[in-house]
Design an enzyme around this catalytic site. Structure first.
Site, mmCIF file in Angstrom:
data_model
loop_
_atom_site.group_PDB
_atom_site.id
_atom_site.type_symbol
_atom_site.label_atom_id
_atom_site.label_comp_id
_atom_site.label_asym_id
_atom_site.label_seq_id
_atom_site.Cartn_x
_atom_site.Cartn_y
_atom_site.Cartn_z
ATOM 1 N N GLY A 12 -31.016 32.255 -0.110
ATOM 2 C CA GLY A 12 -30.421 33.201 -1.048
ATOM 3 C C GLY A 12 -30.580 34.664 -0.693
ATOM 4 O O GLY A 12 -30.619 35.514 -1.588
ATOM 5 N N ASN A 14 -28.292 36.543 0.648
ATOM 6 C CA ASN A 14 -27.071 37.236 0.197
ATOM 7 C C ASN A 14 -27.091 37.432 -1.317
ATOM 8 O O ASN A 14 -26.659 38.475 -1.819
ATOM 9 C CB ASN A 14 -25.818 36.466 0.636
ATOM 10 C CG ASN A 14 -25.442 36.780 2.068
ATOM 11 O OD1 ASN A 14 -24.940 37.868 2.355
ATOM 12 N ND2 ASN A 14 -25.708 35.857 2.979
ATOM 13 N N ASN A 107 -16.524 33.660 -0.731
ATOM 14 C CA ASN A 107 -17.519 33.084 0.181
ATOM 15 C C ASN A 107 -17.783 34.084 1.294
ATOM 16 O O ASN A 107 -16.930 34.927 1.594
ATOM 17 C CB ASN A 107 -16.991 31.776 0.783
ATOM 18 C CG ASN A 107 -18.004 31.122 1.714
ATOM 19 O OD1 ASN A 107 -19.189 31.048 1.391
ATOM 20 N ND2 ASN A 107 -17.551 30.670 2.872
ATOM 21 N N HIS A 109 -18.908 34.085 5.385
ATOM 22 C CA HIS A 109 -19.053 33.207 6.551
ATOM 23 C C HIS A 109 -19.584 34.025 7.733
ATOM 24 O O HIS A 109 -19.093 35.133 7.983
ATOM 25 C CB HIS A 109 -17.696 32.582 6.907
ATOM 26 C CG HIS A 109 -17.796 31.654 8.064
ATOM 27 N ND1 HIS A 109 -18.354 30.391 7.957
ATOM 28 C CD2 HIS A 109 -17.470 31.809 9.374
ATOM 29 C CE1 HIS A 109 -18.344 29.820 9.146
ATOM 30 N NE2 HIS A 109 -17.811 30.646 10.022
ATOM 31 N N GLU A 142 -9.004 25.305 -0.702
ATOM 32 C CA GLU A 142 -9.577 23.966 -0.529
ATOM 33 C C GLU A 142 -9.938 23.642 0.912
ATOM 34 O O GLU A 142 -10.527 22.596 1.177
ATOM 35 C CB GLU A 142 -8.622 22.916 -1.098
ATOM 36 C CG GLU A 142 -8.707 22.877 -2.607
ATOM 37 C CD GLU A 142 -7.688 21.949 -3.239
ATOM 38 O OE1 GLU A 142 -7.835 20.725 -3.090
ATOM 39 O OE2 GLU A 142 -6.745 22.451 -3.864
#
Ligand code: GRF
Length: 216
Positions: A12, A14, A107, A109, A142
């Site tokens: 965690g 971020n 998100n 990455h 998705e």
């Protein structure tokens, strides 16, 4: 005020960068809930230290993958969450959550998408021999790391780099751009057109190569 729901599986860091940005006034938002899918995720310690509600949901108890994400959706909607933040959440998000939070799930990455999606983006970059990698904040669809890109940061790669050394430099940039992307959202400055994200009144940052690797 923007209400954030965080999904995490591990340490965690971020999540912590978002807490820090809020606490020092760089981000006008509130973390209303942390959901973890692993009982020992260190992110929970961070939540408790900062008075944030945390919730462990056991994926094994759900009847299906979709049912697990329905449960997550229900917990988030019950708390009037505006924006869902994946912060090291090690699962592909399924339709029940995506449909309820269309272009409201982000998100981060650890690579310059569309290069090196999936697990171990930093190792993929080192093994491929690229000279530049970095990190990407994107909206979640998705697919696996395929959603519309919001912002990216470049990090140079040295032939001397290991997965660990590159990951450490990329992480510094992750902690900078994730709160920044959330801030842009909170200010209502992001518009999604197909897979293009438009940012209003945005000064494109100079293509700066920060945190150069040793020997560069
Ligand atoms: C980060 O490298 C992030 O890019 C990836 O998972 C890692 C999570 O790290 N999605 P942390 O849990 O935020 O420290």
């Amino acid at each position: 005020m923007l209400r954030l729901g965080i999904l995490a599986s591990g340490r965690g860091s971020n999540f912590q960068s978002i807490i820090d940005a809020i606490e020092n006034g760089r981000l006008n938002a509130q973390v209303a809930l942390l959901i973890v899918d692993r009982p020992n995720a260190f992110a929970r310690e961070r939540a408790r230290k900062h008075g944030i509600e945390d919730l462990y949901l056991n994926p094994q108890e759900a009847l299906s993958k979709d049912a697990f994400f329905q449960r997550i959706r229900d917990e988030l909607t019950a708390r009037n969450i505006d924006l869902v933040i994946l912060a090291g959440f090690m699962r592909i998000v399924r339709r029940p959550l995506i449909a309820a939070f269309q272009n409201r799930i982000m998100n981060i990455h650890p690579a310059l998408l569309p290069s090196f999606p999936g697990l171990h983006g930093q190792k993929q970059a080192v093994d491929y021999g690229v000279r530049v990698s970095g990190c990407t904040v994107h909206f979640v669809d998705e697919g696996m790391d395929t959603g519309p890109i919001i912002i990216q940061a470049a990090v140079p790669v040295s032939p001397a780099d290991t997965e660990e050394s590159l990951a450490a430099r990329i992480l510094l940039e992750e902690h900078r751009i994730y709160p920044e992307a959330i801030r842009l959202y909170s200010e209502g400055r992001l518009t999604v057109e197909g897979r293009i994200v438009r940012i209003s009144d945005y000064d494109m940052p100079e293509a700066t190569l920060v945190n150069p690797p040793p020997g560069c």
